[in-house]
Design a protein around this motif. Structure first.
Motif, PDB file in Angstrom:
ATOM      1  N   SER A 198       0.845  -1.189   0.000  1.00 26.15           N
ATOM      2  CA  SER A 198       0.000   0.000   0.000  1.00 26.15           C
ATOM      3  C   SER A 198       0.877   1.234   0.000  1.00 26.15           C
ATOM      4  CB  SER A 198      -0.909   0.003   1.234  1.00 26.15           C
ATOM      5  OG  SER A 198      -1.761  -1.120   1.205  1.00 26.15           O
ATOM      6  N   THR A 220       0.880   7.280   2.764  1.00 27.15           N
ATOM      7  CA  THR A 220       0.034   8.457   2.666  1.00 27.15           C
ATOM      8  C   THR A 220       0.558   9.563   3.571  1.00 27.15           C
ATOM      9  OG1 THR A 220      -1.399   7.843   4.501  1.00 27.15           O
ATOM     10  CG2 THR A 220      -1.922   6.896   2.340  1.00 27.15           C
ATOM     11  N   ASP A 224       0.381   8.622   7.194  1.00 32.34           N
ATOM     12  CA  ASP A 224       1.434   7.747   7.683  1.00 32.34           C
ATOM     13  C   ASP A 224       2.686   8.545   8.014  1.00 32.34           C
ATOM     14  OD1 ASP A 224      -0.200   5.521   7.240  1.00 32.34           O
ATOM     15  OD2 ASP A 224       0.421   5.419   5.140  1.00 32.34           O
ATOM     16  N   LYS A 227      -5.698   8.973  10.917  1.00 30.64           N
ATOM     17  CA  LYS A 227      -5.373   7.770  10.144  1.00 30.64           C
ATOM     18  C   LYS A 227      -6.360   6.643  10.409  1.00 30.64           C
ATOM     19  CE  LYS A 227      -1.665   4.489   9.128  1.00 30.64           C
ATOM     20  NZ  LYS A 227      -2.478   3.298   9.368  1.00 30.64           N
ATOM     21  N   ALA A 228      -6.729   6.457  11.661  1.00 33.70           N
ATOM     22  CA  ALA A 228      -7.688   5.396  11.989  1.00 33.70           C
ATOM     23  C   ALA A 228      -9.017   5.648  11.302  1.00 33.70           C
ATOM     24  CB  ALA A 228      -7.882   5.311  13.503  1.00 33.70           C
ATOM     25  N   ASP A 251      -8.586   4.659   7.677  1.00 30.46           N
ATOM     26  CA  ASP A 251      -8.525   3.197   7.578  1.00 30.46           C
ATOM     27  C   ASP A 251      -9.930   2.598   7.625  1.00 30.46           C
ATOM     28  OD1 ASP A 251      -5.788   3.230   7.423  1.00 30.46           O
ATOM     29  OD2 ASP A 251      -5.459   2.788   9.545  1.00 30.46           O
ATOM     30  N   ASP A 252     -10.753   3.099   8.556  1.00 23.79           N
ATOM     31  CA  ASP A 252     -12.111   2.573   8.697  1.00 23.79           C
ATOM     32  C   ASP A 252     -12.981   2.936   7.490  1.00 23.79           C
ATOM     33  OD1 ASP A 252     -11.422   1.489  11.102  1.00 23.79           O
ATOM     34  OD2 ASP A 252     -12.319   3.076  12.322  1.00 23.79           O
ATOM     35  N   THR A 306     -11.950   3.435   4.448  1.00 22.49           N
ATOM     36  CA  THR A 306     -11.499   2.600   3.334  1.00 22.49           C
ATOM     37  C   THR A 306     -12.040   1.178   3.458  1.00 22.49           C
ATOM     38  OG1 THR A 306      -9.442   3.888   3.179  1.00 22.49           O
ATOM     39  CG2 THR A 306      -9.476   1.747   2.092  1.00 22.49           C
ATOM     40  N   SER A 307     -11.941   0.616   4.647  1.00 20.45           N
ATOM     41  CA  SER A 307     -12.423  -0.758   4.859  1.00 20.45           C
ATOM     42  C   SER A 307     -13.923  -0.856   4.604  1.00 20.45           C
ATOM     43  CB  SER A 307     -12.104  -1.219   6.283  1.00 20.45           C
ATOM     44  OG  SER A 307     -10.707  -1.248   6.508  1.00 20.45           O
ATOM     45  N   ARG A 352      -5.330   3.909  -1.556  1.00 14.80           N
ATOM     46  CA  ARG A 352      -5.205   2.659  -0.811  1.00 14.80           C
ATOM     47  C   ARG A 352      -5.496   1.505  -1.778  1.00 14.80           C
ATOM     48  NH1 ARG A 352      -5.918   3.767   4.809  1.00 14.80           N
ATOM     49  NH2 ARG A 352      -4.848   5.740   5.188  1.00 14.80           N
TER      50      ARG A 352
END
Length: 277
Positions: free
Chosen positions: A126, A129, A132, A139-140, A143-144, A146-147, A240
């Motif tokens: 990946s 970004t 990061d 960031k969390a 991440d959520d 994207t998921s 991502r």
């Protein structure tokens, strides 16, 4: 007919490309009907041709880096082509007749290139970004988001929780749950149809999501939640794997526009959404 029997492989490729005349095609068909060995060679060529085309088409569907998309969009105009005067060589007609071995080898080479490119795209890690690099507390949240997009965008019958024809209830429901005031952007002029809305959790907070679909049935989503990213109003583009995200910070909420990474206009669309929502 005699030429076909002597070297039929020279016209196999031309027949697959539809370049033979009716007479030539009929003669070759007659030869294939009466000669099992020649018919087997033709079948092998057709298989190799189909295999190479499938691999090439699969390679074209690989996700494109947003950096590459941006480079293409901002590229300068190409230079004018200088037309050279004709030479006697321009009037010489040369027809190259590939053999069966040459065509099969070319198809296998295309297959290898397609498989290699697919492996490199699939095996790459990946991309790093801005979150990061900066230790972004949002960031969390990304991440959520994207998921969740990766999971729900593959749905068909259960793409949304409330359909578009309940727009008034959608606004009331998501405002009461997320605490964010908003309007549903009309993106019809951008080729997007509003499908409905969803509610989920990201970064430990409730997130409202407005779901759209383009003419290719690809899902474009707008997610928003009470401020959970730094107070930076600059739009950021993140990739991502095969998902592209454009994030920005409003007066009261954090926003993310999510869609396929191959979409070259996510940033333009995000700028319009930011003005409306």
């Amino acid at each position: 007919m005699a030429d076909n029997r002597k070297n039929p492989e020279s016209q196999f490729s031309a027949q697959l490309d539809g370049q033979l005349s009716e007479t030539e095609s009929a003669a070759l068909d007659a030869l294939l009907d009466n000669d099992p060995a020649t018919r087997a060679k033709m079948d092998a060529l057709r298989y190799a041709n189909d295999l190479g085309r499938q691999q090439f088409e699969a390679m074209l569907k690989e996700p494109v880096s947003l950096d590459l998309v941006r480079s293409i969009k901002t590229a300068s105009e190409p230079r004018r082509v200088v037309q050279l005067p004709e030479t006697p060589l321009d009037k010489v007609k040369v027809r190259i007749k590939p053999t069966l071995a040459t065509v099969v080898a070319s198809s296998l080479l295309m297959f290898g290139l397609g498989a290699g490119a697919g492996y490199m795209f699939g095996a790459r890690p990946s991309m790093t970004t801005f979150a990061d690099l900066a230790g972004d507390p949002g960031k969390a949240w990304l991440d959520d988001v994207t998921s969740h997009y990766r999971l729900f965008s593959r749905q068909s019958r259960h793409l949304v929780e409330l359909p578009a024809n309940e727009s008034a209830h959608i606004v009331e429901w998501l405002m009461a749950t997320t605490g964010v005031s908003f309007r549903i952007p009309d993106l019809t002029e951008d080729g997007l149809e509003f499908i409905g809305a969803r509610l989920y959790s990201a970064g430990g907070r409730p997130v409202g999501q407005l779901v759209y679909r383009n003419s290719e049935s690809e899902v474009i989503a707008i997610s928003f939640a009470k401020s959970m990213a730094p107070s930076d109003t600059e739009m950021r583009e993140v990739i991502r794997d095969d998902i592209g995200l454009v994030t920005w910070q409003g007066l009261q909420a954090s926003y993310v526009l999510t869609g396929p990474s191959s979409d070259a206009f996510l940033d333009t669309l995000a700028a319009k959404v930011a003005r409306i929502i």
